[in-house]
Scaffold this motif. Structure first.
Motif, short mmCIF file in Angstrom:
data_model
loop_
_atom_site.label_atom_id
_atom_site.label_comp_id
_atom_site.label_asym_id
_atom_site.label_seq_id
_atom_site.Cartn_x
_atom_site.Cartn_y
_atom_site.Cartn_z
N VAL A 12 -22.64 9.40 32.71
CA VAL A 12 -22.43 10.82 33.59
C VAL A 12 -21.32 10.70 34.46
N VAL A 13 -21.31 9.37 35.15
CA VAL A 13 -20.34 9.22 36.31
C VAL A 13 -19.10 8.66 35.76
N ILE A 14 -19.24 7.82 34.82
CA ILE A 14 -17.75 7.20 34.34
C ILE A 14 -17.42 7.80 32.92
N ASN A 15 -18.35 8.21 32.07
CA ASN A 15 -17.57 8.77 31.00
C ASN A 15 -17.46 10.13 30.82
N ASN A 16 -17.40 10.83 32.01
CA ASN A 16 -17.34 12.43 32.05
C ASN A 16 -16.12 12.92 31.45
N TRP A 17 -15.94 13.14 30.17
CA TRP A 17 -14.86 13.48 29.31
C TRP A 17 -14.53 14.94 29.78
N TRP A 18 -15.75 15.76 30.09
CA TRP A 18 -15.49 17.19 30.17
C TRP A 18 -14.43 17.56 31.38
N THR A 19 -14.30 16.45 32.15
CA THR A 19 -13.27 16.65 33.49
C THR A 19 -12.01 16.38 33.09
N ILE A 20 -12.01 15.33 32.15
CA ILE A 20 -10.12 15.21 31.65
C ILE A 20 -9.66 16.43 30.71
N GLN A 61 -7.79 18.65 28.20
CA GLN A 61 -7.88 18.65 26.79
C GLN A 61 -6.88 18.06 25.91
N ASN A 62 -5.53 17.79 26.66
CA ASN A 62 -4.43 17.16 25.75
C ASN A 62 -4.13 15.69 26.39
N HIS A 63 -4.98 15.35 27.42
CA HIS A 63 -5.00 13.70 28.00
C HIS A 63 -5.37 12.92 26.62
N PRO A 64 -4.49 11.91 26.51
CA PRO A 64 -4.51 10.91 25.38
C PRO A 64 -5.77 10.10 25.56
N ASN A 65 -6.54 9.92 26.59
CA ASN A 65 -7.63 9.16 27.01
C ASN A 65 -9.12 10.00 26.62
N ARG A 66 -8.83 11.25 26.48
CA ARG A 66 -10.08 12.07 26.51
C ARG A 66 -11.01 11.78 25.29
N ASP A 67 -10.40 11.53 23.92
CA ASP A 67 -10.99 11.32 22.91
C ASP A 67 -11.80 9.85 22.97
N PHE A 68 -11.10 8.89 23.69
CA PHE A 68 -11.83 7.71 24.04
C PHE A 68 -12.96 7.74 24.76
N VAL A 69 -12.92 8.31 25.96
CA VAL A 69 -13.72 8.54 26.83
C VAL A 69 -15.23 9.29 26.12
N LYS A 70 -14.73 10.45 25.59
CA LYS A 70 -15.56 11.21 24.69
C LYS A 70 -16.38 10.46 23.70
N TYR A 71 -15.74 9.59 22.92
CA TYR A 71 -16.29 8.61 22.24
C TYR A 71 -17.04 7.70 22.89
N ASP A 72 -16.92 6.94 23.88
CA ASP A 72 -17.59 6.16 24.51
C ASP A 72 -19.14 6.85 25.04
N PHE A 73 -18.98 8.06 25.58
CA PHE A 73 -19.98 9.02 26.10
C PHE A 73 -21.10 8.91 24.80
N PHE A 74 -20.58 9.45 23.73
CA PHE A 74 -21.47 9.55 22.58
C PHE A 74 -22.05 8.48 21.98
N GLN A 75 -21.35 7.29 22.05
CA GLN A 75 -21.86 6.14 21.71
C GLN A 75 -22.94 5.70 22.61
N ILE A 76 -22.97 5.73 23.66
CA ILE A 76 -24.09 5.46 24.78
C ILE A 76 -24.91 6.23 24.67
N LEU A 77 -25.15 7.29 24.25
CA LEU A 77 -26.03 8.38 24.06
C LEU A 77 -26.99 7.83 22.85
N SER A 78 -25.89 7.41 21.73
CA SER A 78 -26.79 6.89 20.60
C SER A 78 -27.68 5.66 20.81
#
Length: 271
Positions: free
Chosen positions: A219-227, A229-246
């Motif tokens: 929640v603290v580091i991979n808060n992709w929802w604060t980035i 939508q057009n930022h290039p790093n958003r998808d990478f941070v979002k990907y890390d977030f869901f991988q950690i969830l898994s």
């Protein structure tokens, strides 16, 4: 030492009482979290279909037909496998299919030599092994005296391999970024918890600590929802977030089932 064991036992009793109402729901939550990254990845491919096709063709050398088939295959297998895993239908086939998508995407997107991606995928595979362990764990062989390996033994081997692989994601987090005193403290405590998970000593409680740690970190580091939508790093941070969830789902399956027969906890029960 005896005093430490008494304190640990009291803490276990307290945690056990607090967690009792949630215990029946842990396996279902764990399976849903485990497949979260596959569901998110399939949805992302669908919404970025043209970009994905273009990348595979012009950057990875796929012809159009092969790129199209690869994307369709991954989306279908990830969605179907995730549904089967959540509903506990043909879990072995679901785990095998999801494993194939992990390997195929690693090779297709050339992430084999990306150290962070490699460690995350090892943990993801560990989670899938825990899913297999759960599938075998509740099944008992109906014919006594046969020389074949009983189902319980198979779950034990999957649990051992799964819990070893699960910790690699945490290792990737420990050795990445700037080392501050607080980070060092959490890293040391986390590494101790990882070692306890690997050997199967107080494995359930160690896994619970790692789930709590990863929840806060995510929640603290991979808060992709604060980035944006057009930022290039958003998808990478979002990907890390869901991988950690898994991976958290894999640890929660460990909490639900325990470390298995090949563990210190199990050996202590037999003494």
């Amino acid at each position: 030492m005896e005093q430490v064991n008494n304190i640990a036992s009291r803490l276990e009793d307290i945690i056990g009482k607090v967690a009792a109402p949630f215990k029946p729901h842990i396996p279902a939550i764990a399976r849903f979290l485990l497949v979260a990254t596959f569901i998110e990845d399939s949805i992302r491919i669908i919404f970025q279909w043209s970009d994905q096709l273009r990348f595979l063709q012009y950057h990875r050398g796929f012809n159009w037909a092969l790129a199209y088939f690869f994307l369709v295959f991954n989306v279908m297998v990830m969605l179907t496998g995730s549904f089967m895993a959540i509903t506990k239908k043909h879990t072995k086939f679901a785990a095998a299919g999801l494993f194939c998508t992990v390997i195929s995407q690693t090779l297709a997107y050339n992430f084999l030599f990306d150290f962070k991606f490699f460690l995350h995928n090892l943990s993801l595979i560990g989670g899938l092994l825990m899913l297999l362990a759960e599938a075998y764990h509740k099944r008992q062989t109906g014919f006594a005296g046969l020389l074949s390996v009983p189902e319980f033994d198979k779950s034990t081997y999957f649990q051992l391999a799964g819990r070893i692989l699960l910790i690699f994601l945490f290792l990737s987090l420990v050795f990445a970024g700037e080392m501050t005193p607080l980070r060092i403290l959490f890293s040391v405590v986390g590494l101790i918890a990882c070692a306890m998970v690997v050997v199967g000593f107080k494995a359930k409680w160690s896994a619970m600590f790692l789930v709590l740690f990863l929840s806060i970190f995510n929640v603290v580091i991979n808060n992709w929802w604060t980035i944006h939508q057009n930022h290039p790093n958003r998808d990478f941070v979002k990907y890390d977030f869901f991988q950690i969830l898994s991976v958290m789902g894999g640890f929660m399956l460990l909490v639900s089932m325990g470390p298995g027969g090949l563990s210190v906890d199990e050996q202590k029960k037999q003494l």
